[in-house]
Design an enzyme around this catalytic site. Structure first.
Site, PDB file in Angstrom:
ATOM      1  N   GLU A 201       0.836  -1.209   0.000  1.00  0.00           N
ATOM      2  CA  GLU A 201       0.000   0.000   0.000  1.00  0.00           C
ATOM      3  C   GLU A 201       0.870   1.259   0.000  1.00  0.00           C
ATOM      4  OE1 GLU A 201      -3.119  -0.481   2.955  1.00  0.00           O
ATOM      5  OE2 GLU A 201      -4.226  -1.745   1.564  1.00  0.00           O
ATOM      6  N   GLU A 390      -5.114  -8.405  -1.829  1.00  0.00           N
ATOM      7  CA  GLU A 390      -5.877  -8.332  -0.584  1.00  0.00           C
ATOM      8  C   GLU A 390      -7.333  -8.046  -0.930  1.00  0.00           C
ATOM      9  OE1 GLU A 390      -4.603  -5.771   2.612  1.00  0.00           O
ATOM     10  OE2 GLU A 390      -2.496  -6.149   2.156  1.00  0.00           O
TER      11      GLU A 390
HETATM   12  C1  BG6 Z   1      -4.562  -3.267   4.302  1.00  0.00           C
HETATM   13  C2  BG6 Z   1      -3.238  -3.716   4.821  1.00  0.00           C
HETATM   14  O1  BG6 Z   1      -4.646  -1.912   4.580  1.00  0.00           O
HETATM   15  O2  BG6 Z   1      -5.726  -3.765   4.847  1.00  0.00           O
HETATM   16  C3  BG6 Z   1      -3.279  -4.880   5.777  1.00  0.00           C
HETATM   17  O3  BG6 Z   1      -2.319  -3.956   3.791  1.00  0.00           O
HETATM   18  C4  BG6 Z   1      -4.517  -4.770   6.642  1.00  0.00           C
HETATM   19  O4  BG6 Z   1      -2.084  -4.888   6.491  1.00  0.00           O
HETATM   20  C5  BG6 Z   1      -5.734  -4.858   5.738  1.00  0.00           C
HETATM   21  O5  BG6 Z   1      -4.577  -5.718   7.660  1.00  0.00           O
HETATM   22  C6  BG6 Z   1      -7.068  -4.858   6.449  1.00  0.00           C
HETATM   23  O6  BG6 Z   1      -7.158  -3.764   7.304  1.00  0.00           O
HETATM   24  P1  BG6 Z   1      -7.494  -3.961   8.837  1.00  0.00           P
HETATM   25  O7  BG6 Z   1      -7.342  -2.608   9.410  1.00  0.00           O
HETATM   26  O8  BG6 Z   1      -8.865  -4.480   8.901  1.00  0.00           O
HETATM   27  O9  BG6 Z   1      -6.496  -4.926   9.349  1.00  0.00           O
END
Ligand code: BG6
Length: 495
Positions: A201, A390
């Protein structure tokens, strides 16, 4: 419903949220190890524990609008709970976990290397052999099961020593130390790892900056320079990856901030363009085209910002154009020229509420069609292979009386997104090469530091304070995803 025959079905993790063993095996302390747990539902933020120049202990919010005061240094305080220290213990359970992934039929597994496991202080002269061996064993285990490791070189990670001694990414020396680390791992894992990603990111560099350097937010010149250093480090890493092994595919990783203007009022549309340039397109443009776009140069002109560069940087940026675009996608958001309206949550930041969408328990709007829109835009704009690295639903899971976890809500979320992916491939002609749902084995939330916000196909017995056996239990979604992979998506036909 059909996916390419070599489609990379898998899942994703990050060392600071999953690995643990924060001071074992010669690992040094990273900034992430100084960030406490929080509570997203009750709005208790995560804090970074700090010592001021005069030794006074304090803490600051981990957020975009707070910064490390000059002369202060992060430290680990035994009075606090830091989720990264044990995380969900991949450090000790990697064999069991990779075996579980293989049972689901994974073709690929995204994980990140902890920089401080390789160079504990960031500026060490020689790498830590025990750390190198740790990842060697993991990659060997993946290869044993035919799982392609997809490695993020830096996932919200910075050695504490580089932050305190060099002021993190504000210093050109951090670029040098990063490249030394990258060269070490490229050479060591040559032939084992083919797919790499530079910075997770990367469009949330303000977060990186805040984590690594002092006074970044109040000093736009310093922030712009730090961002330049990270983008340059990323380009140099891509170039080096190709030099070390021409088989390497080195990609970028961006949070795809899909935004819609609140109305068709041209003011709202313009506001949306500004938002997109600032928080998304700039990072894509630099990494996919190899130079700073004209809108950014104009912005610098207006703000009186002048970047310090060295001869050769220009060529490095051009040579460091990425091979593919990795991106995260969880939700869309609404922008507006007047910010009038109810707020919604979202990954990294929220926008205004979208009346057409439902939201997760953490207030993130669920928008599967938005994923198809994102895929179309990225492919049409840059013509680079795309990998979703992701995606997923953060939700509270309950163990039922029969000891099982019935996470139908997660299946529903993922299914709807996969269906849109298939349309993007087969109707729109998008070149999508892989899908890595987030936190495939439960891990700690980055945003809130909570454990109860779970994304995985495998439940990990651990609570928000770090209590639990850490035992693994496959959820209902585990068996569902196994079928999706086995049938290459055919199981979703007609849905
Ligand atoms: C992304 C990141 O922002 O979202 C992860 O790359 C993160 O590290 C994921 O865990 C989900 O966000 P969160 O805040 O629910 O863990």
């Amino acid at each position: 419903m059909s996916f390419p025959k070599d489609f990379l079905w898998g899942g994703a993790t990050a060392a600071n949220q999953y690995e643990g063993g924060y001071n074992l095996g010669g690992k040094g302390i990273a900034i992430a190890d100084t960030i406490t747990g929080g509570d997203g539902i009750n709005n208790i933020p995560r804090f970074m524990t700090l010592k001021l120049a005069d030794g006074t202990k304090t803490k600051i919010h981990r957020g975009f609008d707070t910064e490390v005061p000059k002369g202060a240094a992060a430290y680990v305080d035994s009075n606090y709970y830091y989720p990264s220290h044990v995380a969900t213990d991949f450090y000790h359970r990697w064999k069991e976990d990779i075996h579980l992934l293989s049972e689901m039929g994974y073709k690929a597994f995204r994980l990140s290397i902890n920089w401080t496991r390789i160079f504990p202080n960031g500026d060490d002269l020689v790498p830590n052999e025990e750390g190198l061996q740790f990842y060697d064993d993991i990659f060997d285990e993946c290869i044993k099961y035919g799982i392609e490791p997809i490695v993020t070189l830096n996932h919200f990670d910075c050695p504490l020593n580089l932050a305190t001694k060099y002021d993190g990414w504000s210093s050109r020396q951090t670029v040098h130390f990063f490249i030394k680390y990258v060269e070490t791992v490229f050479k060591r894992y040559k032939g084992k790892v083919k797919y790499w990603m530079t910075f997770n990111e990367i469009n949330f560099l303000r977060d990186y900056a805040m984590l690594g350097i002092t006074e970044a937010i109040s000093n736009p010149q310093k922030l712009a320079q730090a961002i330049y250093h990270v983008l340059l480090a990323s380009a140099k890493a891509v170039k080096l990856g190709h030099e070390v092994d021409s088989e390497n595919k080195v990609g970028m990783m961006i949070a795809y901030m899909l935004s819609y203007p609140q109305t068709c009022n041209p003011d709202d549309v313009l506001a949306d363009i500004e938002f997109s340039k600032d928080l998304r397109d700039f990072y894509l443009d630099v990494q996919c085209r190899g130079y700073y776009p004209s809108y950014k140069l104009k912005e610098f002109e207006r703000q009186g910002i002048e970047l310090e560069k060295l001869p050769g940087d220009h060529q490095d940026l051009l040579d460091g154009v990425v091979d593919y675009i990795g991106f995260s996608y969880y939700n869309s958001l609404i922008t507006s020229s007047n910010d009038f309206g109810e707020e919604a949550g979202g990954n990294q930041m929220g926008g205004l509420k979208n009346p057409y969408l439902v939201e997760t328990e953490w207030g993130w709007p669920i928008d599967p069609i938005g994923l198809r829109i994102a895929l179309n835009r990225l492919w049409n704009q840059y013509q680079k292979p795309l990998m979703i690295v992701e995606n997923g639903l953060g939700a509270k899971d309950e163990i039922s009386e029969d000891g099982k976890i019935y996470d139908d809500y997660r299946i529903d979320y993922l299914e709807k997104h996969i269906i849109e992916m298939e349309k993007a491939i087969n109707i729109d002609g998008v070149n999508l090469i892989g899908y890595m749902p987030w936190g495939c084995i439960d891990l700690v939330s980055a945003g809130t530091g909570e454990m109860r916000k779970r994304y995985g196909f495998v439940y990990v017995d651990m609570d928000d304070s770090g209590n639990g056996s850490l035992n693994r239990i496959p959820k209902k979604s585990f068996y569902w995803y196994k079928e999706v992979i086995k049938t290459n998506g055919e199981i979703l036909k007609g849905k």
